[in-house]
Scaffold this active site. Sequence first.
Site, PDB file in Angstrom:
ATOM      1  CG  HIS A 386       7.489  -3.725  -1.500  1.00 39.96           C
ATOM      2  ND1 HIS A 386       7.421  -4.040  -2.831  1.00 39.96           N
ATOM      3  CD2 HIS A 386       7.162  -2.397  -1.426  1.00 39.96           C
ATOM      4  CE1 HIS A 386       7.076  -2.974  -3.533  1.00 39.96           C
ATOM      5  NE2 HIS A 386       6.908  -1.960  -2.688  1.00 39.96           N
ATOM      6  CD  GLU A 387       6.313  -0.382   1.804  1.00 43.88           C
ATOM      7  OE1 GLU A 387       7.036   0.641   1.666  1.00 43.88           O
ATOM      8  OE2 GLU A 387       5.361  -0.633   1.052  1.00 43.88           O
ATOM      9  CG  HIS A 390      10.274   1.534  -1.102  1.00 46.20           C
ATOM     10  ND1 HIS A 390      10.544   1.851  -2.405  1.00 46.20           N
ATOM     11  CD2 HIS A 390       9.063   0.883  -1.116  1.00 46.20           C
ATOM     12  CE1 HIS A 390       9.560   1.414  -3.187  1.00 46.20           C
ATOM     13  NE2 HIS A 390       8.658   0.827  -2.428  1.00 46.20           N
ATOM     14  CG  HIS A 393      16.867   3.179  -3.199  1.00 44.72           C
ATOM     15  ND1 HIS A 393      16.105   3.045  -4.346  1.00 44.72           N
ATOM     16  CD2 HIS A 393      17.949   3.906  -3.583  1.00 44.72           C
ATOM     17  CE1 HIS A 393      16.707   3.648  -5.354  1.00 44.72           C
ATOM     18  NE2 HIS A 393      17.824   4.187  -4.916  1.00 44.72           N
TER      19      HIS A 393
END
Length: 596
Positions: A386-387, A390, A393
């Site tokens: 998940h992290e 980020h 991105h």
Amino acid sequence: MPERASVPEEHRWRLEDIFADQDAWERAFRELEEVITRLQAFQGKLGASGAVLLDFMQQSEQAGQKADALYAYAHMRLDEDTAHPGHQAMQARALNLMVRLDSALSYATPEILAIPPDRLEAFLRETRGLDLYRHALDEIQRKRPHTLSEPEEHLLAMAGEVGHAPGQIFQMINEADIRFPTVKDEDGRELEITHARYGRLLESRDRRVRRETFQGLYASYRKLLNTLAATLTGQIRRNIFFARARKFGSALEAALFPDNVPVDLYTNLLEAVHEGLPTLHRYIGLRKRALRLDEHHMYDVYATIVPEVRVRIPYPEAVELAAEALAPLGEEYVRVLRHGLHSRWVDVYENRGKRSGAYSSGVYGVHPYVLLNYQDTLDNLFTLVHEMGHAMHTYFSDRTQPYVYSQYTIFVAEVASTVNEALLAHHLLQRWNDRARKLYVLNHQLDNFRTTLFRQAMFAEFERKIHAEAEGGQPPTAERLSEVYGDLNATYYGPDMVSDDEIRIEWSRIPHFYMNFYVYKYATGFSAAQALTRRILEEGRPAVDDYLAFLSGGSSDYPLVLLRRAGVDMASPEPVRQAIRSFGELVEQMERLLQV
């Protein structure tokens, strides 16, 4: 708990990539103070020529980049050890300097708006280099119908601090003043209910613990219900006041304006979710059967319906699993991912005084960073991907865009992280043959759908209704807020869920209701991510190329445009409908495995 110094260097992030040491940070701090002084000298001159405007845009961009680096370094140093007094002071100084920078630039938007559009267009045509800032300048121009005269703008700015009062009052009540009772856990230990413990206690396999925790928490909020209704009413009136002052048709329209999102998108989201409620009701019915309950109460909704699974995943194994799961995103993505994971982008393990939780933080011109408190669990593997979603991105946006367009908006902030989680779940379901592990992954994904798509849509519908009623002259009393919320909760969770009386007042404890129509972004971002994941898995390279272009877009265009180029039209209800179909497929898989 280990001290910071005893954590191996390879498991600590390398903040020296931002500033070599404290002295380098101090030099950059002094340099930014000088830049702020130079930026103030532009006041009253931005309309003089294209060259002056370009010079201002470039210097303000450089100042913003330097301010971000100063703050990032300071807050990450503090997060390594939150008790470190020197790092506390650094963060406070960095925040203060950012406020000074914002204050020094406060004249810019009114001055740019004062430039006649034809003159501004001539500046853009005739001044080499200024066209880079066209989208940023167009965004300022888009605000023209909602920008007031200078005295009126000054008055609204002064009222801004007062406008924050309802949220600040709620925060003090919710985090500092409210007290919850104690409850006995499964082992008979007396525990005070806290915000941090509440979720864990609601996951207890002992139903008594769940029920008493649920009832105890809401008993505390009920004692303050009229006060909390007054604070939420103040927030609603604040939203309506600023919307009307800026000549918007509604508070909802004003809240969607910054992302250039039409009100129809909000409406489409809620209509599509309502179409999908039978699938949520089916899931609740499955939970009821799996938990062997005569009645499924709201305090049962977080209880796991799968056998306990103990899967130990050490961090090196988690890194490999992450790379394998994200392979559908292509060789370049995985290469950069591996580089980051092996080049100290990540602060991996817990240490004494370290900030809890997990996050990703970008530093333009350097690389993203990720804070973890990794434990060898499956949940922590999901947190890692998940992290890193980020972080990746941020990496692609920063690599592709100039600083002015590098930071993506909150509207799309959870898309990349959710795509990563969905790809990991897909990979694990294919890789693992063990029934218990499959059930665990399915349960994880189904609860993500329930909490991020359906629950946030319910929140969004509540916000829309109470604002619309207030705009129509109906005061949002505690009784009315509870009635609206209770009815929505019953509609969303369906006939197999007992809508306990306590859940009618859940509105009283939700901090997001003080964030002005923020919650819908969770549901839309989650839906967009599901559509992108499906396209990536089904279409391969063309979909991956479009997705990487989206990750590289930053804020160079509006979020709906960037998503449309990636193959997802969020202005249509179809991505939400598709996400609900994916939810239904997961429910079917779990039904087959549970056989209940």
